[in-house]
Scaffold this motif. Sequence first.
Motif: not given
Length: 247
Positions: A59-71
Amino acid sequence: MAVTPGATPPAPLTADAVRAAVETGQARLHALLPDLTDAAVRAPSALPGWSRAHVLAHIEGIGLAMARQARRALRGELIDLYDGGFPARTAAIEAGAGRDAAALRAAVAGALSEASAAWAAVGPDDWSRPVRYRDGVLRDALLAWWRELTLHTTDALLGPGPQQWPRELCHHLLDYLAPRAPEGVQLVLAPVDDAKAARPYGPADAPVVTVRGPLTALAAWLAGRTPHAHLECDGCDGPLPELRPWP
């Protein structure tokens, strides 16, 4: 019970409505974190071979990964979901799962905060910006985070089970997971609590297999999770049909 394949399901949620649902899910998980002890994070999850710590690290990893897609999308940039691809993702989960409860709580809380900030920065005209994730757009990435957050909170045996999944998410899963329908049959998913939402999958001239049950249980089964209620099957010679892999 009459089945009405082809009935019109509810209209897809707007991106803002999905973002609000994501915020609710993030707040729910964040509120559960303080009670996690070292013994609790070492306990098995609902996913074979994974402890609760493995699921939380994911959950930590995919949350950060998707946030990076948005940024990056807001800057007009494309970037891979994970640096190093799937092998790096797997290694990060294994390493992250070895942390103690305090470190896991802090890491997951930090990822949820970053996800909240990243998605809050997306404006109404930004949802069609391209992302590297499956060569889609920002709305696709947000939907992916909604799926991952909700299903893996359940997999971690924290908070609500499938029976509490939002109906809107269940309708989305029945659409998104259509490629999982078995080959060689026309699969009809018939929610007993929402007859107008029956979904047919596959060729119309193939033998029909109808699976009936609550909407949430059908969504759980199609998502590869254990249904929380009995599912009946017309046209099955034995157990429920075997589903294809996740798309």
